[in-house]
Design a protein around this motif. Structure first.
Motif, PDB file in Angstrom:
ATOM      1  N   ASN A 127       0.937  -1.218  -0.005  1.00 43.81           N
ATOM      2  CA  ASN A 127      -0.001  -0.024  -0.101  1.00 43.81           C
ATOM      3  C   ASN A 127       0.891   1.218  -0.035  1.00 43.81           C
ATOM      4  N   PHE A 128       2.098   1.390   0.769  1.00 47.86           N
ATOM      5  CA  PHE A 128       2.887   2.400   0.515  1.00 47.86           C
ATOM      6  C   PHE A 128       3.446   2.500  -0.882  1.00 47.86           C
ATOM      7  N   GLN A 129       3.765   1.421  -1.618  1.00 48.62           N
ATOM      8  CA  GLN A 129       4.273   1.470  -2.618  1.00 48.62           C
ATOM      9  C   GLN A 129       3.174   2.009  -3.827  1.00 48.62           C
ATOM     10  N   TRP A 130       2.044   1.737  -3.512  1.00 45.79           N
ATOM     11  CA  TRP A 130       0.758   2.271  -4.376  1.00 45.79           C
ATOM     12  C   TRP A 130       0.748   3.631  -4.125  1.00 45.79           C
ATOM     13  N   ALA A 131       1.090   4.218  -2.739  1.00 51.47           N
ATOM     14  CA  ALA A 131       1.078   5.699  -2.524  1.00 51.47           C
ATOM     15  C   ALA A 131       2.224   6.404  -3.500  1.00 51.47           C
ATOM     16  N   TRP A 132       3.387   5.736  -3.359  1.00 52.21           N
ATOM     17  CA  TRP A 132       4.525   6.444  -3.853  1.00 52.21           C
ATOM     18  C   TRP A 132       4.118   6.484  -5.475  1.00 52.21           C
ATOM     19  N   SER A 133       3.904   5.385  -5.935  1.00 52.95           N
ATOM     20  CA  SER A 133       3.838   5.240  -7.555  1.00 52.95           C
ATOM     21  C   SER A 133       2.341   6.221  -7.991  1.00 52.95           C
ATOM     22  N   SER A 134       1.269   6.018  -7.347  1.00 51.89           N
ATOM     23  CA  SER A 134       0.234   6.847  -7.851  1.00 51.89           C
ATOM     24  C   SER A 134       0.781   8.292  -7.812  1.00 51.89           C
ATOM     25  N   ALA A 135       1.334   8.424  -6.810  1.00 50.31           N
ATOM     26  CA  ALA A 135       1.763  10.119  -6.480  1.00 50.31           C
ATOM     27  C   ALA A 135       2.508  10.549  -7.361  1.00 50.31           C
ATOM     28  N   TRP A 136       3.731   9.600  -7.751  1.00 51.32           N
ATOM     29  CA  TRP A 136       4.685  10.090  -8.582  1.00 51.32           C
ATOM     30  C   TRP A 136       4.202  10.485 -10.002  1.00 51.32           C
ATOM     31  N   CYS A 137       3.222   9.654 -10.436  1.00 52.15           N
ATOM     32  CA  CYS A 137       2.700   9.789 -11.828  1.00 52.15           C
ATOM     33  C   CYS A 137       1.740  10.989 -11.636  1.00 52.15           C
TER      34      CYS A 137
END
Length: 392
Positions: A377-387
């Motif tokens: 879930n943290f990785q989803w936060a980082w990835s979606s936010a970066w995009c």
């Protein structure tokens, strides 16, 4: 009215990450949050050590009404990209089971890194700020708060879900989506302990504190990890994982001896003419209290030699195929994530922008993307936010 390029609502993992990326592009970014501190959930996560990502991140580790939605973001900003960032800050970390990565020292290392990156990118963070209203006028968003009124070209919703309300979780993100006519799928607690039916609770309450490695299955998925008996029901990694797939009213099947075919083992020992009591043999594999809760005393005191094939099969079934119907879950109070949320079909998987409202973005947990336990879930936060940060 203070004018900025971008307002991000939410100073958590995804909000801060998006602010950093947008700020790097020279955008004037303001992050608003009703909490008195940024990144509260980051600080409490992973027992204060923050399970910030995982060595093995695949789209199959995420649950969504649209299973393809997460693929683009996860491939464009991966766990290796985040590891490169923490490498710059020399944050020392370690790996636990299943590729889970935790800080050696403190989750504060991650939060301090994000805040330092925000400062470098010229991001403004304003805390203790409640949103009163949001309007869209002339292709700009007007955000009114008791601490001032703001206007922006792009509005990013990074409000998280409903889990752990004592940390300040609110439905604000879903309300914003609905205000602008964006579909929100039903939400429920994910990665959450089960409560038991009253008779099961009474039967197994004596086991509180016992943890055993198990294989836990629902109709859709299975996980092999520890199950922890609690005074309210069942917890532990395997239960938290399966809870995200479980639907109310369904059975859950638990194998408390996943490495052993108990029926074959007991028949083999009987053939060897072992005269031991059944409980003596079982105590070689499982805690005494657990065995006593699963089987009646007269059966446990019986000699293995006196047990019929049918009795052995029933005993084995109790441990290799324990079937329970949870009463429910502990709900958002203890849930690690919120399943459901803003419908990904309404959002661009490339930019995280609403397909129907230009300039409105949704990132992180507020979206209908739920990761497994273990840093997903943290990785989803980082990835979606970066995009989103590349486009907003």
């Amino acid at each position: 009215m203070t004018e900025v390029d971008i307002i991000i609502i939410g100073a958590g993992a995804s909000g801060l990450m998006c602010a950093i990326e947008a700020g790097k592009r020279g955008r004037k970014v303001l992050v608003l949050d009703h909490a008195n501190k940024a990144g509260k959930k980051i600080l409490m996560s992973g027992g204060g050590r923050c399970n910030f990502t995982n060595y093995s991140i695949e789209p199959d580790n995420f649950i969504s009404h649209n299973p393809h939605f997460c693929k683009s973001a996860l491939s464009r900003y991966s766990q290796w990209d985040f590891l490169a960032l923490i490498g710059k800050y020399q944050i020392v970390f370690h790996e636990r089971d299943h590729g889970q990565l935790f800080c050696n020292e403190s989750a504060r290392d991650i939060l301090n890194m994000l805040l330092a990156e925000c400062a470098k990118a010229g991001v403004m963070v304003q805390l203790s700020t409640d949103i009163d209203s949001i309007e869209r006028l002339d292709n700009r968003f007007s955000v009114k708060t008791k601490q001032g009124n703001f206007s922006c070209q792009s509005l990013v919703v990074a409000t998280g879900g409903l889990s752990i309300p004592k940390m300040g979780a609110t439905p604000l993100g879903y309300k914003i989506a609905q205000q602008f006519g964006i579909n929100v799928l039903p939400t429920r607690a994910g990665l959450v302990p089960f409560t038991l039916q009253p008779e099961d609770k009474e039967k197994f309450s004596a086991l509180s504190g016992i943890a055993v490695p198990c294989a836990v299955s629902s109709k859709r998925q299975s996980f092999s990890e520890n199950v922890l008996f609690t005074h309210r029901g069942l917890s532990g990694p395997a239960i938290l994982q399966i809870s995200s797939y479980w639907q109310a009213g369904e059975d859950v099947v638990i194998n408390v001896l996943p490495q052993l075919n108990l029926e074959a083992e007991l028949k083999s020992k009987r053939q060897q003419k072992l005269k031991n009591k059944l409980k003596t043999i079982l105590e070689g594999y499982l805690p005494k209290r657990l065995i006593a809760s699963f089987l009646p005393e007269d059966l446990l005191d019986a000699s293995l030699q006196d047990l019929s094939d049918k009795q052995i099969q029933r005993v084995a079934d109790q441990f290799n195929n324990w079937t329970i119907k949870p009463n429910g879950t502990e709900g958002y109070r203890t849930a690690e994530v919120t399943s459901g949320g803003v419908d990904c079909d309404a959002i661009s998987s490339k930019t995280m922008e609403s397909k129907q409202v230009p300039g409105l973005y949704f990132i992180g947990e507020v979206l209908d993307v739920t990761g497994w336990l273990g840093g997903y879930n943290f990785q989803w936060a980082w990835s979606s936010a970066w995009c989103a940060g590349q486009y907003c």
